[in-house]
Design an enzyme around this catalytic site. Structure first.
Site, mmCIF file in Angstrom:
data_model
loop_
_atom_site.group_PDB
_atom_site.id
_atom_site.type_symbol
_atom_site.label_atom_id
_atom_site.label_comp_id
_atom_site.label_asym_id
_atom_site.label_seq_id
_atom_site.Cartn_x
_atom_site.Cartn_y
_atom_site.Cartn_z
ATOM 1 N N ASP A 243 39.982 41.661 49.603
ATOM 2 C CA ASP A 243 40.953 41.580 48.499
ATOM 3 C C ASP A 243 41.796 40.313 48.650
ATOM 4 O O ASP A 243 42.469 40.126 49.657
ATOM 5 C CB ASP A 243 41.881 42.803 48.538
ATOM 6 C CG ASP A 243 42.862 42.812 47.375
ATOM 7 O OD1 ASP A 243 42.543 43.413 46.340
ATOM 8 O OD2 ASP A 243 43.953 42.207 47.502
ATOM 9 N N TYR B 256 47.865 34.118 46.320
ATOM 10 C CA TYR B 256 47.904 34.094 47.798
ATOM 11 C C TYR B 256 47.571 32.694 48.334
ATOM 12 O O TYR B 256 47.764 32.409 49.497
ATOM 13 C CB TYR B 256 46.930 35.112 48.418
ATOM 14 C CG TYR B 256 47.138 36.555 48.043
ATOM 15 C CD1 TYR B 256 48.279 36.968 47.351
ATOM 16 C CD2 TYR B 256 46.197 37.533 48.363
ATOM 17 C CE1 TYR B 256 48.465 38.297 46.991
ATOM 18 C CE2 TYR B 256 46.374 38.866 48.020
ATOM 19 C CZ TYR B 256 47.504 39.240 47.325
ATOM 20 O OH TYR B 256 47.676 40.556 46.971
ATOM 21 N N LYS C 143 42.624 38.169 41.676
ATOM 22 C CA LYS C 143 43.560 38.584 40.613
ATOM 23 C C LYS C 143 44.059 37.391 39.811
ATOM 24 O O LYS C 143 44.232 36.302 40.369
ATOM 25 C CB LYS C 143 44.762 39.315 41.242
ATOM 26 C CG LYS C 143 44.348 40.382 42.259
ATOM 27 C CD LYS C 143 45.513 41.119 42.877
ATOM 28 C CE LYS C 143 45.048 41.946 44.063
ATOM 29 N NZ LYS C 143 45.136 41.253 45.366
ATOM 30 N N HIS D 222 47.215 40.786 37.720
ATOM 31 C CA HIS D 222 48.017 41.033 38.918
ATOM 32 C C HIS D 222 49.275 41.871 38.640
ATOM 33 O O HIS D 222 49.587 42.797 39.381
ATOM 34 C CB HIS D 222 48.388 39.693 39.564
ATOM 35 C CG HIS D 222 48.654 39.785 41.021
ATOM 36 N ND1 HIS D 222 48.338 38.788 41.908
ATOM 37 C CD2 HIS D 222 49.218 40.764 41.776
ATOM 38 C CE1 HIS D 222 48.681 39.153 43.134
ATOM 39 N NE2 HIS D 222 49.226 40.342 43.076
#
Ligand SMILES: NC(=O)c1ccc[n+]([C@@H]2O[C@H](COP(=O)([O-])OP(=O)(O)OC[C@H]3O[C@@H](n4cnc5c(N)ncnc54)[C@H](OP(=O)(O)O)[C@@H]3O)[C@@H](O)[C@H]2O)c1
Length: 268
Positions: A42, A47, A72, A105
């Protein structure tokens, strides 16, 4: 251990979370997780480690089709055209031409337009399953007014201190698989006395008890760790199962306490 999503796609019940893993460490971390046995990773555009995650998957030498990869679409990329572009950029960074699960997200006013892009990519076979994250029931109901395809997953915060009972019931009723983020309360899970007792009873660590509670309540779970021993520990949950009484005792620990923001008041 796998779960079938509403469209028949199979997702491993346990995945490897990568939030806060720096890009230059993500390749080694992901490679290690894959070596341990994780087949579900994931990540998210925000990120900023998709390139490292993609490299880790490549370097692991496990075939791409044997890995279930989630990423996402970030808030700034919501909207039809922006979401299409964001998807291509994620694919490029991840060194892949398809994503197994693509999620919105966080809910935003542009959800419906973004979802059109998701549906289009799904119909073209570029995404195997489409879903949302951090959606309350009302966000899902609003999205469903214009959606042609129902989301297959909702990834939300779910811990013994935030059991999300009514949203969980709604998701089950609608056939939307539930996935939990920050399952270990970002590392703070060990403050709960009942979990110490269950840890002694099952001879498993508190993290393993909580990961198992996710799986035993039909919730897909994605713990994160960069520590080799913990990456192994979090995956070593296939040799036991919680009994119903203990599951219910954990369910009762709920305090509606969030470690992250409430989607209704979250605005970047
Ligand atoms: N959709 C969303 O909005 C959203 C939001 C948050 C997270 N997520 C996803 O969910 C994943 C998991 O959430 P998270 O990373 O926030 O938190 P988490 O998995 O609940 O906790 C991670 C923390 O717990 C520690 N830890 C891991 N295993 C442990 C163990 N066995 N014993 C003790 N401590 C342990 C880790 O330390 P070390 O790393 O130092 O070992 C790290 O500090 C993320 O990585 C991300 O993929 C999604």
């Amino acid at each position: 251990m796998i779960k079938k999503l509403s469209n028949g796609v199979e997702i491993p019940m346990i995945g490897y979370g990568t939030f806060k893993i720096p890009n230059d460490q993500a390749d080694e971390a992901v490679k290690l997780a894959i070596n341990v046995g994780y087949r579900h990773i994931d990540t998210a555009a925000i990120y900023r480690n998709e390139a490292g995650v993609g490299k880790g998957i490549k370097d692991s030498r496990v075939a791409r089709e044997d890995i279930f990869l989630t990423t996402k679409c970030w808030n700034d990329d919501q909207g039809y055209k922006k979401a299409l572009d964001a998807f291509e950029q994620s694919c490029r960074r991840l060194q892949t031409d398809y994503i197994d699960l693509y999620l919105i997200h966080w809910p935003k006013p542009q959800n419906s337009e973004t979802w059109k892009a998701f549906e289009e990519l799904y119909m073209k076979g570029r995404i195997r399953a489409i879903g949302v994250s951090n959606f309350h029931q009302h966000h899902l109901q609003e999205l469903m007014k214009t959606a042609k395809i129902k989301p297959m997953v909702n990834q939300i915060e779910y811990t013994p201190r935030l059991t999300q009972t009514s949203l969980k019931e709604y998701l089950m009723k609608e056939g939307v698989a539930m996935e939990s983020w920050s399952p270990l309360m970002k590392g703070k899970i060990s403050d709960i006395p009942l979990l110490h007792a269950l840890s002694a009873k099952y001879k498993k660590t508190i993290a393993q008890i909580v990961i198992r509670w996710n799986i035993d309540t039909d919730v897909i779970v994605i713990p994160k760790s960069v520590t080799e021993s913990r990456i192994k520990e979090n995956f070593d949950i296939f040799d036991f199962q919680l009994n119903q009484e203990d599951i219910e005792a954990i369910n009762k620990l709920n305090l509606n306490h969030r470690t992250g923001p409430d989607p209704d008041s979250f605005d970047f």
